[in-house]
Design a protein around this motif. Structure first.
Motif, PDB file in Angstrom:
ATOM      1  N   LEU A  18       1.921 -11.508 -15.117  1.00 29.81           N
ATOM      2  CA  LEU A  18       0.825 -11.351 -14.476  1.00 29.81           C
ATOM      3  C   LEU A  18       0.622  -9.570 -14.024  1.00 29.81           C
ATOM      4  O   LEU A  18       1.965  -8.912 -14.674  1.00 29.81           O
ATOM      5  CB  LEU A  18       1.260 -11.960 -12.675  1.00 29.81           C
ATOM      6  N   THR A  19      -0.290  -8.910 -13.360  1.00 26.84           N
ATOM      7  CA  THR A  19      -0.686  -7.942 -13.445  1.00 26.84           C
ATOM      8  C   THR A  19      -0.894  -7.789 -11.669  1.00 26.84           C
ATOM      9  O   THR A  19      -1.604  -8.353 -11.026  1.00 26.84           O
ATOM     10  CB  THR A  19      -1.653  -7.664 -14.311  1.00 26.84           C
ATOM     11  N   GLN A  20      -0.057  -6.436 -11.231  1.00 24.52           N
ATOM     12  CA  GLN A  20      -0.484  -6.509  -9.828  1.00 24.52           C
ATOM     13  C   GLN A  20      -1.727  -5.215  -9.589  1.00 24.52           C
ATOM     14  O   GLN A  20      -1.261  -3.704 -10.188  1.00 24.52           O
ATOM     15  CB  GLN A  20       1.126  -5.717  -8.947  1.00 24.52           C
ATOM     16  N   ASN A  21      -1.999  -5.380  -8.820  1.00 25.20           N
ATOM     17  CA  ASN A  21      -3.282  -3.697  -8.463  1.00 25.20           C
ATOM     18  C   ASN A  21      -2.166  -2.901  -7.768  1.00 25.20           C
ATOM     19  O   ASN A  21      -1.397  -3.071  -6.751  1.00 25.20           O
ATOM     20  CB  ASN A  21      -4.241  -4.233  -8.677  1.00 25.20           C
ATOM     21  N   VAL A  22      -2.322  -1.729  -7.515  1.00 22.72           N
ATOM     22  CA  VAL A  22      -2.014  -0.866  -7.400  1.00 22.72           C
ATOM     23  C   VAL A  22      -3.139   0.249  -6.874  1.00 22.72           C
ATOM     24  O   VAL A  22      -3.953   0.677  -7.588  1.00 22.72           O
ATOM     25  CB  VAL A  22      -1.418   0.082  -8.124  1.00 22.72           C
ATOM     26  N   ASN A  65       1.247  -1.418   1.925  1.00 24.70           N
ATOM     27  CA  ASN A  65       0.735  -2.643   2.240  1.00 24.70           C
ATOM     28  C   ASN A  65       1.121  -2.612   4.032  1.00 24.70           C
ATOM     29  O   ASN A  65       1.634  -3.716   4.631  1.00 24.70           O
ATOM     30  CB  ASN A  65       1.671  -3.597   1.545  1.00 24.70           C
ATOM     31  N   GLY A  66       0.836  -1.660   4.798  1.00 23.21           N
ATOM     32  CA  GLY A  66       1.084  -1.928   5.771  1.00 23.21           C
ATOM     33  C   GLY A  66       2.326  -1.244   6.803  1.00 23.21           C
ATOM     34  O   GLY A  66       2.833  -1.742   8.346  1.00 23.21           O
ATOM     35  N   ILE A  67       3.335  -1.684   6.084  1.00 18.95           N
ATOM     36  CA  ILE A  67       5.025  -0.868   6.462  1.00 18.95           C
ATOM     37  C   ILE A  67       5.366   0.277   6.356  1.00 18.95           C
ATOM     38  O   ILE A  67       5.228   0.659   4.920  1.00 18.95           O
ATOM     39  CB  ILE A  67       5.702  -2.075   5.566  1.00 18.95           C
ATOM     40  N   ASP A  85       0.466  -7.154  -4.924  1.00 25.49           N
ATOM     41  CA  ASP A  85      -0.607  -6.309  -4.927  1.00 25.49           C
ATOM     42  C   ASP A  85       0.112  -4.866  -3.826  1.00 25.49           C
ATOM     43  O   ASP A  85       0.557  -5.327  -3.164  1.00 25.49           O
ATOM     44  CB  ASP A  85      -2.039  -6.711  -4.889  1.00 25.49           C
ATOM     45  N   LEU A  86      -0.333  -3.838  -4.218  1.00 31.47           N
ATOM     46  CA  LEU A  86       0.239  -2.483  -3.763  1.00 31.47           C
ATOM     47  C   LEU A  86      -1.316  -1.986  -3.110  1.00 31.47           C
ATOM     48  O   LEU A  86      -2.129  -1.809  -3.394  1.00 31.47           O
ATOM     49  CB  LEU A  86       1.192  -1.948  -4.403  1.00 31.47           C
ATOM     50  N   ASN A  87      -0.827  -2.120  -2.093  1.00 31.65           N
ATOM     51  CA  ASN A  87      -2.295  -0.817  -1.096  1.00 31.65           C
ATOM     52  C   ASN A  87      -1.130   0.360  -0.152  1.00 31.65           C
ATOM     53  O   ASN A  87      -0.585   0.366   0.512  1.00 31.65           O
ATOM     54  CB  ASN A  87      -2.927  -1.221   0.042  1.00 31.65           C
TER      55      ASN A  87
END
Length: 310
Positions: A18-22, A65-67, A85-87
């Protein structure tokens, strides 16, 4: 997957990682580097983002992710074992520094009243209290007296140019003492030493005593005469109020003099008379030489008292 098997089967399962979006955002005042313009990371990998704040800026907060992250490094963000995924939002802010000021009771330091930021120029003025002076100024344990600027009178200042870190500034003030020198003739007794250290602003006084044959005729204070006559044997109190400079006090005494009258009398007639003065305490010998063969010295009187002849 369900199979009805009635013959040999070659079964193979193929997987993909899997690929996680950053997604990374900043508020400006700095940049970041994540691979070669990458926007994703393989699941389970470690994310490393290099951070580069602008000059005089640092990382104020990182939110994933808001934290909010509890801690971070200003140059590198590391997130281990990424499985989602990471924001990421990175906030840069201008660096602010403190200059802690320490002084003592004999003066105070005038410091900027607003916050100090990286790159600022900050001036600190050192103001001694009345009758005090600035001895030394230290920045982070190093004496900076040679770098002080004189503003006016006894006020000096120190300037931080292009502030890049916090500092501790210490100013040492001290009370001023002045030398008061007292010089007197040998026949004068004073109750202070020749040189006295007098704190600035305080009164300086001392007593002066002469013997019975002398009196204080005048004082000379810093070259100017001040007359102060006293009776013989009197104690004179001298006061120098509110000392704010070095002083030289000279005490000048004079002898008392008595009138001395000499008379030669014969048959109640004064045939010779002379007047002079004699200093108090001086031993004096009077000689009478009579050249007339028809007369002899019959008696000598001093203040009407007959004195023995020698």
């Amino acid at each position: 997957l369900e199979l009805s098997v009635d013959t040999d089967v070659d079964f193979a399962v193929f997987t993909s990682r899997l690929t996680q979006n950053v997604n990374i955002l900043t508020n400006g005042h700095g940049t970041y580097t994540f691979g070669d313009h990458q926007t994703s990371i393989l699941c389970g990998d470690t994310l490393e983002v290099e951070l580069a704040p602008e000059a005089c800026y640092g990382v104020a907060a990182i939110v994933v992710n808001g934290i909010p992250l509890p801690e971070w490094n200003d140059s590198l963000l590391i997130i281990n074992d990424v499985t989602q995924d990471l924001n990421i939002h990175i906030t840069f802010e201008e660096l602010q520094f403190d200059v802690d000021v320490v002084s003592n009771e004999w003066g105070h330091v005038l410091a900027p009243t607003i916050g100090l930021y990286c790159g600022d120029t900050a001036s600190f003025s050192f103001i001694p209290a009345d009758c005090a002076r600035l001895d030394s100024v230290w920045v982070d344990g190093e004496c900076v007296n040679s770098q002080l600027d004189t503003l006016a009178g006894n006020i000096a200042s120190y300037v931080f140019e292009d502030l890049r870190s916090s500092h501790v500034l210490r100013a040492f003030f001290s009370k001023i003492n002045y030398d008061v020198v007292v010089r007197a003739d040998e026949d004068v007794i004073v109750n202070v030493p020749e040189i006295s250290q007098v704190p600035c602003g305080e009164d300086f006084e001392f007593s002066i005593l002469t013997d019975d044959c002398h009196f204080i005729s005048h004082f000379i204070v810093d070259g100017a005469e001040t007359f102060e006559l006293s009776h013989r044997g009197d104690t004179v109190l001298f006061q120098l109020p509110h000392v704010n400079a070095d002083h030289l006090i000279e005490i000048v005494s004079s002898s008392f003099y008595y009138p001395l009258g000499i008379q030669f009398v014969t048959q109640d007639e004064v045939i010779f008379e002379r007047w002079d003065t004699i200093a108090c305490g001086t031993d004096t010998t009077l000689s009478a030489i009579w050249t007339d063969d028809c007369y002899v010295v019959d008696s000598v009187m001093i203040n009407n008292d007959v004195q023995p002849l020698q």
